[in-house]
Every structure is written in structure tokens, then in C-alpha cells.
Design an enzyme around this catalytic site. Structure first.
Site: not given
Ligand SMILES: O=P(O)(O)OC[C@H]1O[C@](O)(CO)[C@@H](O)[C@@H]1O
Length: 541
Positions: A197, A203, A254-255, A340, A371, A510
Site C-alpha cells: 500500500k 520487508e 491494509g488488512r 490488528e 493431534h 519499526k
Molecule cells: O502494504 P504495506 O504498506 O506494505 O503494509 C503492509 C502491512 O504493514 C502494516 O501497516 C503494519 O503491519 C499493515 O497494516 C499492512 O497490511
């Protein structure tokens, strides 16, 4: 604080819990009420729910519905659907429901359908490339909402997946995620989707750079054909060198973004028609949530039960047990959706909350969980409500397999269903020590008094569960199932009076990570606490 917390219905529920709720005995309720199953079951779009094995009665339900009214749930729900800025800390509307609404039926629908049409046309192009043997692997690079939803849904709908395509999901900054994948890919036949987003997430940017370095090192030339971006930050994607980008909007959390262009890997996997079915299933659940009376509204009932268990019974966790291997990532997906969203300790106005919020949500696909941790669900000291998800008709019939295996697979599905029904039955029924004493123990030790062994072999019972039943795990049913959970989380969030749509809790870690990164290189520990300084020195030694 929400007017509901500590209000009239809340106080009445507390009294009701003390007087009747705590001691409610499920088996007695079934014995005295032949219609309990009908009374406490509901048919919503694509999802039938048996709520009768929960620790509640008509009185509880009536008070919970009053609680929803006191919390002004209908007004909050309308604010959600009409695009009011209900994400107050970020000043944003929350309009994931608009992403699955038919043309003309929701705010921003022209923009939404323009992107959707382009996205599905692109998905079709990739599928045609797969037909021609030019693309074999699609790698989605994203994390959190840019990974969990598409990954979960792609796995769930594997029987619909294009047979010449392999879908992969890379999320972790740990190189152990992407390295083994890159080692077996062919750069000429791989498409990378960079999904973020913000297009700034550590990452995702690290993995995207690794993917691009690998692609170029393999002699990859046509970057424009092999890298596609999905983001609200079109400029950052362009700066990264991506020319083909699908956008979405800041009013998509995001979620909650699976329904937007973030759903691209799913759309490629299952094709445009099935993806539209997926959206239609979610929309049908939206309509149910928006228009069904609260007393017949499944997301509302589930959200209220969650409040009943968390705040009055004090249950700190809920387990989800989908009896479908395709839903093996469903619990991981729900963890972000629910924890979240509702893992908050201040209300909308910033005042500290005086009541508990999100439970811990966890689980595994059945029968595997049986199990592993079901021992604890049955005989542990904590009561953990369980959501079973059962699917009536298997869809593994979509695979081309010899006739000889079809009958055994059909039998396996019957076994799967029997297991699912047996577990909720066992949790409720339990077994007294006297009953256990009357049985012949299969592995009875000769030195053990029978009464002692019977205590080990008895079950407290009266453990609550909900069973959600789908006809089949189709794109439409999956869409409805996910939307059901989104609205359930919304409902409990409204009762608690919290902002379910921000996630400030992820920021501190972060920021500290960014401060520690240069220290890991330099070894400078000035001003750090002794533990962090000690660990930093150890990892550098
Ligand atoms: O889509 P982005 O901006 O990379 O964010 C990834 C995720 O990081 C967060 O902002 C925090 O973990 C989530 O809400 C989001 O889904």
C-alpha cells in the site's frame, strides 16, 4: 468511551452473567428446549451458522442486542458504508465494501470499476502467457495485508487455479523466505508482483530489491514485463522502475485490501470470472450485514458473542478450526484482521479503556489441530470458545484424477465432517469420572486405581463452540466468509468504542528497528538499555 461500555445493557449483562450466565449448562438447555438448534441457528448468504452450542440463552441474546443499540451500531454501520471518516486518527473513510459493490452502488464506484476492469484484463493476459508456456511462476512480494489475504485466498481456491501456473508468496525480511524460491525459478518465465500500500515497507522493499537483483543477474531483460506493482504510492513504484502499476486508495485499509488490486495474485490464479464471484459473495454478506435486522444478522450475532465471552466470561482467546485443508492459512489471516483491528487500549477519544478488547485468535486446519492442541481445548484449565468451519461438499473433484481414487476421496470427506461434528459434540458433552469409570480403558496401567484413572479420562464439557457451515468452498462462499469476519470484528469494535482501522501499535518497533540498524553495523551501544546493548554485542561477536 462507547456509551455501551458500562451502560444500562452492559450492567444488565453483568448481572445476568452472575445470576445465570456463569452457570449455564448447555446439555440441560438442549434437554429442556427441543427447538434450541433452530432458535440459535442462522442462514446468512453462503454461510449457515449453528450458534446453539454457545453459553447463552434468549435473555443473553436480548441484552446483547440492546447493547448493540446502545453502542449505536446501526449508525456506525451506515457511517462505514457511506464513507464517513470513521478512521479518525488517520482522517480516512473505510470503504472496503465499495470494492465489491456492483457498478453504481457505492461511493467511488467509477474509480473502483475502472481499476478492477484493467486488473482483470491484465490477469487474463498473464493467464494467456501461462497457456503459451511463457509464464510459469507468479511471485507476490508483500507483507501483512499485502500478503495474508491474497495468500490465504489463493490457497483456499486452489481447485480453481490455472493448472499451468504456480503462485508463490514471499513476505519475510528474512532471506530464508525468498532465497530457496529464487534458486528454483526461471527468470524468463517469472512474474513478480510488488504489493505494498505504502511502497515503503522495509520487508517488501528489501525482497523487491533482491528479486530485481536476481532477475538482472539471470540475464533478465524485459523488467516491464516481469515486474508489476500494486500500491497507492504510484510515484514510489515508478521510482523503483516499475512501469505497470495498479493503484488503490487510502480508504482501503491494509488488512481489508484483498478486494482491491492487492487481490491480483488471486485474480491471476482463479481468473476474472471466479474473482468477480468472490467479490459478489462478499457483497452479498455486506448487504446482509447492512440490512438484516440485528436479531437475524450473523456478523452482529458473532461480534456480540465475542463481547459476551471476552468481557463477561473473561475468555482471553478464541480458536478457529476450519475443517478444510484449503483454509489452513485462515487463522493467520484472521489474526491480522482481528488483532490488528481490535488490539487497542484506548477508545476513539483517546481515553484508556476499562474493559478488555481483542482476544487472541489462533488455530489450524482440522483434523491436524486435533493431534496437536485439542487436548488442551478438551481438558485444559482455560475455556476457549472454538469456531468450527465445515464444508459440506468437497471441491477436490475439480482435479483430474483417476476414477479409482474418487470414491476413497469422497469417503475421506465424510470422515472429515464426522470429525468436525464430533469435536463440537465432545467439547459440549464432556465425560464425567463416573462415566469414565464404567468404560474399559484401552491402556490402563495395572498399578493405577481405577478411580484415579477415571479422573484423568474425564472431560469437564460445557465448552462452547460455533459451527459455520458452507455448501462448498467456492469463490463466492469464501468471499462471504471473509466479509462475515470483517463485519464481526467491526461489531465488537463499535461496542468497545475503539478505532478498528488504525494500527499505531506496529510503529514503535519499526522506528526502533531503524535506529538499531546502523548500530548493528557500527557496534555503538551508547544510551541503550543493558539488555539490548548486551544482545547487540552478542549478535556482532
Ligand atoms: O502494504 P504495506 O504498506 O506494505 O503494509 C503492509 C502491512 O504493514 C502494516 O501497516 C503494519 O503491519 C499493515 O497494516 C499492512 O497490511
Amino acid at each position: 468511551m462507547s456509551q455501551a461500555v458500562g451502560g444500562v445493557a452492559w450492567t444488565a449483562l453483568a448481572g445476568h452473567y452472575e445470576a445465570h450466565g456463569r452457570e449455564l449448562k448447555l446439555q440441560e438447555r438442549f434437554a429442556s428446549d427441543a427447538a434450541r438448534f433452530e432458535r440459535f441457528s442462522l442462514q446468512a448468504p453462503e454461510v449457515f451458522a449453528d450458534l446453539s452450542k454457545n453459553l447463552w440463552d434468549e435473555h443473553t441474546r436480548r441484552l446483547l442486542l440492546e447493547l448493540a443499540q446502545e453502542a449505536d451500531l446501526p449508525a456506525h454501520r451506515e457511517a462505514l458504508f457511506t464513507g464517513q471518516p470513521i478512521n479518525s486518527t488517520e482522517g480516512r473513510a473505510v470503504l472496503h465494501t465499495a470494492l465489491r459493490a456492483p457498478r453504481g452502488a457505492a461511493p467511488f464506484c467509477d474509480d473502483v470499476h475502472a481499476v478492477l476492469d484493467a486488473l482483470l484484463a491484465y490477469a487474463d493476459t498473464v493467464r494467456a502467457e501461462a497457456d503459451a508456456g511463457r509464464i510459469t511462476d507468479v511471485v507476490n512480494i508483500g507483507i501483512g495485508g499485502s500478503d495474508l489475504g491474497p495468500a490465504m485466498a489463493t490457497i483456499a481456491l486452489q481447485p480453481w487455479q490455472h493448472r499451468a501456473l504456480r503462485l508463490h508468496f514471499v513476505s519475510n525480511v528474512d532471506g530464508h523466505d525468498i532465497a530457496p524460491l529464487l534458486a528454483r525459478l526461471d527468470a524468463r518465465k517469472t512474474l513478480f508482483i510488488i504489493a505494498s500500500k505504502t511502497f515503503t515497507t522495509q520487508e517488501t522493499m528489501a525482497n523487491a530489491q533482491a528479486a530485481r537483483a536476481w532477475f538482472l543477474a539471470q540475464g533478465g531483460v524485459d523488467t516491464a514485463r516481469h515486474f508489476v506493482g500494486v500500491t497507492t504510492n504510484l510515484k514510489a513504484a515508478a521510482d523503483f522502475g516499475i512501469t505497470q502499476t495498479f493503484g488503490f486508495w487510502d480508504w482501503v485499509g491494509g488488512r481489508y485490501s484483498l478486494w482491491s488490486a492487492i487481490g491480483l495474485p488471486l485474480a491471476i490464479a482463479i481468473g476474472p470470472q471466479a474473482f468477480r464471484e468472490f467479490l459478489a459473495g462478499a457483497h452479498a454478506m455486506d448487504e446482509h450485514f447492512r440490512h438484516a435486522p440485528l436479531a437475524q444478522n450473523l456478523p452482529v450475532q458473532l461480534g456480540l458473542l465475542d463481547v459476551w465471552y471476552r468481557n463477561f466470561h473473561g475468555f482471553a482467546s478464541r480458536s478457529v478450526a476450519p475443517y478444510h485443508q484449503g483454509l489452513r492459512r485462515f487463522a493467520a489471516y484472521l489474526q491480522q484482521l482481528e488483532m490488528e483491528s481490535n488490539g487497542k487500549c484506548v477508545d476513539q477519544g483517546g481515553a484508556p479503556l476499562t474493559v478488555a478488547t481483542s482476544p487472541v485468535v489462533w488455530g489450524e486446519a482440522g483434523t491436524n489441530g486435533q493431534h496437536a492442541y485439542f487436548q488442551m481445548l478438551h481438558q485444559g484449565t482455560d475455556v476457549i470458545p472454538v469456531d468450527f468451519i465445515a464444508v459440506k461438499t468437497p471441491t477436490h473433484t475439480r482435479y483430474e484424477l483417476p476414477e479409482a481414487v474418487r470414491t476413497p476421496l469422497a469417503d475421506q470427506h465424510t470422515k472429515l465432517l464426522a470429525n468436525c461434528l464430533a469435536q463440537s459434540q465432545a467439547l459440549m458433552q464432556g465425560k464425567t469420572a463416573a462415566e469414565a469409570l464404567g468404560e474399559k480403558a484401552p491402556t490402563a496401567s495395572p498399578d493405577l486405581a481405577p478411580e484415579v484413572l477415571a479422573r484423568h479420562r474425564s472431560f469437564p464439557g460445557n465448552r462452547p463452540s460455533t459451527t459455520l457451515l458452507l455448501e462448498a468452498l467456492t469463490p463466492r462462499a469464501l468471499g462471504a466468509l471473509i466479509a462475515l469476519h470483517e463485519h464481526r470484528v467491526f461489531t465488537s469494535g463499535v461496542v468497545w468504542g475503539i478505532n478498528s482501522f488504525d494500527q499505531w501499535g506496529v510503529e514503535l518497533g519499526k522506528a526502533l528497528c531503524n535506529q538499531l540498524l546502523p548500530r548493528l553495523a557500527s557496534g555503538d551501544v551508547t544510551g541503550l538499555d543493558a539488555s539490548t546493548a548486551g544482545l547487540l554485542a552478542k549478535v556482532r561477536a
